[in-house]
Design an enzyme around this catalytic site. Sequence first.
Site, PDB file in Angstrom:
ATOM      1  CB  THR A 385      -0.855  -0.046   1.281  1.00 50.44           C
ATOM      2  OG1 THR A 385      -1.685  -1.187   1.222  1.00 50.44           O
ATOM      3  CG2 THR A 385      -1.708   1.184   1.505  1.00 50.44           C
ATOM      4  CB  THR A 403      -3.993  -0.195  -0.858  1.00 49.96           C
ATOM      5  OG1 THR A 403      -3.319  -1.445  -0.818  1.00 49.96           O
ATOM      6  CG2 THR A 403      -5.476  -0.435  -0.674  1.00 49.96           C
ATOM      7  N   GLY A 479      -1.293  -3.231   6.009  1.00 52.58           N
ATOM      8  CA  GLY A 479      -2.455  -3.968   6.501  1.00 52.58           C
ATOM      9  C   GLY A 479      -2.817  -3.493   7.904  1.00 52.58           C
TER      10      GLY A 479
HETATM   11  O1  DON Z   1      -7.199  -1.600   3.253  1.00 47.85           O
HETATM   12  C1  DON Z   1      -6.475  -2.317   3.920  1.00 47.85           C
HETATM   13  O2  DON Z   1      -6.481  -2.344   5.120  1.00 47.85           O
HETATM   14  C2  DON Z   1      -5.495  -3.221   3.201  1.00 47.85           C
HETATM   15  N1  DON Z   1      -5.956  -3.488   1.885  1.00 47.85           N
HETATM   16  C3  DON Z   1      -4.149  -2.580   3.190  1.00 47.85           C
HETATM   17  C4  DON Z   1      -3.116  -3.481   2.595  1.00 47.85           C
HETATM   18  C5  DON Z   1      -1.739  -3.054   2.889  1.00 47.85           C
HETATM   19  O3  DON Z   1      -1.491  -2.102   3.568  1.00 47.85           O
HETATM   20  C6  DON Z   1      -0.672  -3.871   2.312  1.00 47.85           C
HETATM   21  N2  DON Z   1       0.620  -3.334   2.621  1.00 47.85           N
HETATM   22  N3  DON Z   1       1.606  -3.010   2.694  1.00 47.85           N
END
Ligand code: DON
Length: 576
Positions: A385, A403, A479
């Site tokens: 993201t 993201t 995440g």
């Molecule tokens: O919206 C969310 O919480 C996830 N789709 C974010 C994913 C994410 O941050 C992956 N990362 N580095």
Amino acid sequence: MMRKPAAFLLLLPVMAIACRATTGTARRPSAFPAGWRFSSGGKAAFGERFMIASNEKLASDAGNEIIRAGGNAVDAAVAVGFALAVTYPVAGNLGGGGFMVIRMADGRSAAIDYREMAPGAAYRDMYLDKNGNPTNESIVGYRASGVPGSVAGMTEALAKFGSKPLSEVMAPAIRLARDGFVVDSALFRSLSSSQEYLARFGAEPVFYPGGEPIRPGTVFRQPALARTLQLIAERGASGFYSGEVADSLVAGMQRGGGLITKADLANYKVEWRHPIASDYRGYTLLTMPPASSGGITITESLNMLEAAGPPGVWGSTRWAHLLASVYQRAFIDRNAKLGDPAFVNVPIAELTSKEYARKLARTIDPLRSTPTPPNGSQIVDGESTTHYSVVDDKGNAVATTTTLNNGYGSGVYLASVGFFMNDEMDDFAAAPGKPNMFGLVQGEVNAIAPGKRMLSAMSPTIVLDRQGKLFLVVGAAGGPRIITTTSQVILNVIDGGMSLYDAMHAPRLHHQALPDTLLVEANGLSPAVRDSLIAMGHAIRFTGGLANANAVMRVPGGWEGVSEPRSSGTGGTSSR
Ligand code: DON
């Protein structure tokens, strides 16, 4: 079944744009644990007038160019967003979604939810096999995508709060796609580690000419993407949601068995929301409400921390125990009670109230961890993201997180229009009660339904100081670790009195209720604190870098910017 594709680089190139380097402010010096990978007391980038911190230098430069041409922070943020779609394809996107919190110098604030929506043909059990277990179709391939929101989000933000025409703020991104940019080692490494994944769904001819990732030093042009961007610049969001881009997107989906239709694209809409405004020790936080869980979970955690009394010295046993305990409790609520407010009733006022936090804080035993009921979920590293923070010379600020979910999303690359599609459907509870890709065990409130937005952890946040002046702009990728990392940067400067440099370089920890594990960056605790926490019942797991943040903070005479030090890239350049 393996639910996760090959791990991708979380820690990718980073830059902050600044006017010049400075030693920063007279904040308290920090003492990090012995053996911790970073030293404290380093220099942040400094800008007298404005600051942009993002994951990629050329994208930050795009925002810089727009501010220097008289644009405001929203103009610049939109320029950065479109540029990231060109230069940082692992997470920057047209085929994904995101959240933006805006605070204008005149005191107005707004939050834009441009999260993906489930296609009209989506249904609750669409990712379950015949035994009721989740498949990996919510993560990989054509069926994993929600209806993208990024183009609608950025164009609406610009229309409402920007000052420049779309064609002008998109010009740097179009140039980067059409004329190309020089590939650096970070993009090369990212593509190298993802080759097997990306080869499956159409990206190979563009990113791996001759079967090899484009090499550092090569000029990389993306004519199909340039054309898509040009159409958007000319026609606005309808250049994406209707006409030839929409036709190609839908045709691509149909070829691969995806669900997104022209009607889904035509029906996509952003939601303007009120930021969650909360008070933490006299500072005001403006954060993202649902469909992101970020704002509520951060607010609930910080309210509990305030209610629990003095947080203890940074890095102490009390500090770590309290953080773990408040995150654990806030995530229990998050996972059971939060979802798209258009579909479920989210008790925002209750969850963010001080009274509720006081009640929950009383359940924290100062000497023992409290178990969360066990299950088989695991915390998974990786994926991508990207967050960027922008402050302009007029005092306007924008925090944006966007993201594709996984690095390069679902892996599906639509070659004729030049962009990757998201795999955001995995952020739903595909099987309520069973872990998703991030090990999050979520409930019915976040089950799949047509037109619904999947719950996010993205936490773009703007903090005002005790006088109500713009103070800090921050957010992260990672995440669920977005929530804990973003809040720790805030806590490090407010409670720890750290400079932004130290706040971003300090070790991080994470707890998401399930699995019932306290995740800590390797060497991020002193051995004595580690042993005390274990004796108190915490199941500690040490890990590599937690999350990827980019932040801007007010200092005397200007702004400091720090991009994620755990990232493999570096950067900094003048904005004059
Ligand atoms: O919206 C969310 O919480 C996830 N789709 C974010 C994913 C994410 O941050 C992956 N990362 N580095």
